[in-house]
Design an enzyme around this catalytic site. Structure first.
Site, PDB file in Angstrom:
ATOM      1  N   ASP A  59       0.863  -1.186   0.000  1.00 36.58           N
ATOM      2  CA  ASP A  59       0.000   0.000   0.000  1.00 36.58           C
ATOM      3  C   ASP A  59       0.901   1.238   0.000  1.00 36.58           C
ATOM      4  OD1 ASP A  59      -3.018   0.788   1.838  1.00 36.58           O
ATOM      5  OD2 ASP A  59      -1.685   2.152   0.773  1.00 36.58           O
ATOM      6  N   ASP A 114      -3.517   2.515  -5.567  1.00 35.13           N
ATOM      7  CA  ASP A 114      -2.290   2.466  -4.749  1.00 35.13           C
ATOM      8  C   ASP A 114      -2.135   1.223  -3.888  1.00 35.13           C
ATOM      9  OD1 ASP A 114      -3.983   3.004  -2.609  1.00 35.13           O
ATOM     10  OD2 ASP A 114      -2.495   4.289  -1.641  1.00 35.13           O
ATOM     11  N   GLU A 115      -2.783   0.128  -4.300  1.00 38.41           N
ATOM     12  CA  GLU A 115      -2.664  -1.107  -3.521  1.00 38.41           C
ATOM     13  C   GLU A 115      -2.541  -2.302  -4.442  1.00 38.41           C
ATOM     14  OE1 GLU A 115      -5.773  -2.158  -0.721  1.00 38.41           O
ATOM     15  OE2 GLU A 115      -6.252  -0.022  -0.621  1.00 38.41           O
TER      16      GLU A 115
HETATM   17  P1  TTP Z   1      -5.418   5.442   1.011  1.00 34.85           P
HETATM   18  O1  TTP Z   1      -4.463   4.307   0.762  1.00 34.85           O
HETATM   19  O2  TTP Z   1      -6.595   5.185   1.875  1.00 34.85           O
HETATM   20  O3  TTP Z   1      -4.679   6.684   1.634  1.00 34.85           O
HETATM   21  P2  TTP Z   1      -3.248   7.294   1.391  1.00 34.85           P
HETATM   22  O4  TTP Z   1      -2.458   6.526   0.390  1.00 34.85           O
HETATM   23  O5  TTP Z   1      -3.408   8.756   1.090  1.00 34.85           O
HETATM   24  O6  TTP Z   1      -2.607   7.211   2.816  1.00 34.85           O
HETATM   25  P3  TTP Z   1      -2.036   5.963   3.611  1.00 34.85           P
HETATM   26  O7  TTP Z   1      -2.173   4.757   2.747  1.00 34.85           O
HETATM   27  O8  TTP Z   1      -0.602   6.330   3.880  1.00 34.85           O
HETATM   28  O9  TTP Z   1      -2.853   5.897   4.851  1.00 34.85           O
HETATM   29  O10 TTP Z   1      -5.964   5.984  -0.379  1.00 34.85           O
HETATM   30  C1  TTP Z   1      -5.176   6.042  -1.562  1.00 34.85           C
HETATM   31  C2  TTP Z   1      -5.466   7.306  -2.343  1.00 34.85           C
HETATM   32  O11 TTP Z   1      -6.859   7.358  -2.651  1.00 34.85           O
HETATM   33  C3  TTP Z   1      -5.163   8.575  -1.564  1.00 34.85           C
HETATM   34  O12 TTP Z   1      -3.822   9.033  -1.716  1.00 34.85           O
HETATM   35  C4  TTP Z   1      -6.178   9.538  -2.079  1.00 34.85           C
HETATM   36  C5  TTP Z   1      -7.331   8.698  -2.527  1.00 34.85           C
HETATM   37  N1  TTP Z   1      -8.447   8.808  -1.567  1.00 34.85           N
HETATM   38  C6  TTP Z   1      -9.442   9.740  -1.822  1.00 34.85           C
HETATM   39  O13 TTP Z   1      -9.394  10.457  -2.827  1.00 34.85           O
HETATM   40  N2  TTP Z   1     -10.464   9.862  -0.925  1.00 34.85           N
HETATM   41  C7  TTP Z   1     -10.551   9.103   0.211  1.00 34.85           C
HETATM   42  O14 TTP Z   1     -11.502   9.233   1.002  1.00 34.85           O
HETATM   43  C8  TTP Z   1      -9.504   8.137   0.453  1.00 34.85           C
HETATM   44  C9  TTP Z   1      -9.545   7.286   1.698  1.00 34.85           C
HETATM   45  C10 TTP Z   1      -8.490   8.035  -0.454  1.00 34.85           C
HETATM   46 CA    CA Z   2      -2.208   4.248   0.520  1.00 34.13          CA
END
Ligand code: TTP
Ligand code: CA
Length: 359
Positions: free
Chosen positions: A4, A104-105
């Protein structure tokens, strides 16, 4: 493994403009109604320390970050998609089976290349993290476990830049104290209902009878929770549904109808969709360009090929010709955004991937 990417959109922005590093960075989706209306898409960990998080109103984030040097940026999905594509190509190399989940996963099955040895598998994760940092300057968090569920729970354990390993023999100890909110799919509501049943950890959840869980949460969620509490999951890591098109669209630095100014971006986009085609071991029968004008009108032009192709140069050349003809047929149009779309996709089966073989 589950990988992730950390604070992904905000981390991409930090790479584009390193001077914002060290400051709170907030990526916003503006609704355009008033200057600050809209919500936070994500933010870096510095901003998170002030309570900013995805989904809150931008106005609220501004208040929480008042008096800091916070940087508020408009979301730039095109950029994040390009970075994501390149990172997924790196990740895929390390997996026997690969499953991308969103931007992103991803899940990686490494059982075969680790000879079924958990200790060998654990050595692969730092290599992946290093390569992504070296090539893309992006940190990620990786969880390693005996199945997808445990790998996903583990990847969330030590964010950012985390690496968490849950070995098969440690699963029960790990789950005993794990808060139920860390189980994927357990949101605020489920957590509350579980707390009424005096359950706050996966260990406590595993002591609930399956009939109680099914009565409270219904068959599907009830069964899932029953298994999740025990760390059970037998879903294979697999590529998602075969896609039926690949497309990519980009915005020009300035609006133009000068072909020389459009071609570099067009070539880039054509390359990017061609790579996806090759990665999926597919070929396309039709190539289409999409042009969005300065007045936001959308036009498209397409060409159907005599036989399916997966050749980068062919796709690039066809896109250029389509653009050229489009501009000739529309003498007044000025282009703002341009895109390439491949359709009529088919699997290439056992055919040898010559272009890759030769590279
Ligand atoms: P996440 O993996 O939930 O968040 P992140 O990568 O920003 O942070 P981390 O993993 O370090 O906790 O989501 C991936 C991407 O998806 C994030 O960069 C932005 C987008 N996203 C949104 O646009 N709205 C949201 O509510 C969420 C949760 C994520
Ligand atoms: Ca993430």
């Amino acid at each position: 493994m589950h990988a992730d990417l950390d604070y992904f959109y905000a981390q991409c922005e930090e790479n584009v403009n390193p001077t914002i590093r060290g400051k709170p960075v907030v990526v916003c989706v503006y609704s355009e109604r008033t200057e600050d209306s809209g919500v936070v898409s994500t933010c870096n960990y510095i901003a998170r320390r002030s309570g900013v998080k995805a989904g809150i109103p931008i106005v609220r984030a501004r208040k929480l970050l008042a008096g800091t040097e916070a940087i508020f940026l408009r979301i730039n999905k095109e950029l994040y998609e390009q970075v994501s594509d390149r990172i997924m190509t790196i990740l895929r190399k390390y997996a026997d089976a690969f499953e991308r989940v969103g931007i992103d996963e991803a899940y990686l099955d490494v059982s075969r290349r680790a000879n079924g040895d958990f200790n060998q598998a654990v050595r692969i994760a730092p290599q992946i993290k290093r390569e992504i940092v070296r090539c893309e300057h992006i940190t990620c968090s990786i969880g390693v476990g005996p199945n997808k569920l445990l790998a996903k729970i583990a990847s969330d354990e030590n964010k950012p830049d985390g690496l968490t390993i849950v070995k098969p023999e440690d699963v029960n100890t790990y789950l005993a104290k794990l808060p139920v909110s860390r189980i994927p799919g357990v949101g605020k509501k489920v957590e509350e209902r579980l707390s009424r049943l005096r359950v706050s950890t996966a260990g406590e959840l595993s002591r609930l009878d399956s009939t109680v869980l099914i009565r409270t949460f219904g068959k599907s969620l009830g069964n899932y929770l029953y298994q999740a509490a025990r760390g059970e999951d037998d879903e294979p890591v697999q590529e998602g549904e075969k896609p039926n098109q690949f497309s990519r669209i980009g915005t020009l630095k300035s609006n133009t109808r000068e072909i020389a100014q459009i071609i570099p971006l067009l070539d880039n986009l054509a390359n990017s969709v061609a790579i996806r085609l090759v990665e999926h071991n597919m070929a396309c029968k039709s190539i289409c360009i999409i042009a969005i004008t300065d007045s936001l009108k959308i036009h498209s032009r397409s060409r159907t090929l005599e036989s399916p192709t997966f050749d980068e140069n062919n796709i690039k050349q066809s896109s250029r010709e389509l653009l050229e003809r489009f501009l000739q047929s529309m003498p007044d149009v000025v282009i703002r955004r341009i895109g390439v779309k491949l359709t009529g996709l088919s699997s290439r089966g056992g055919q040898i991937d010559l272009s890759r073989f030769l590279r």
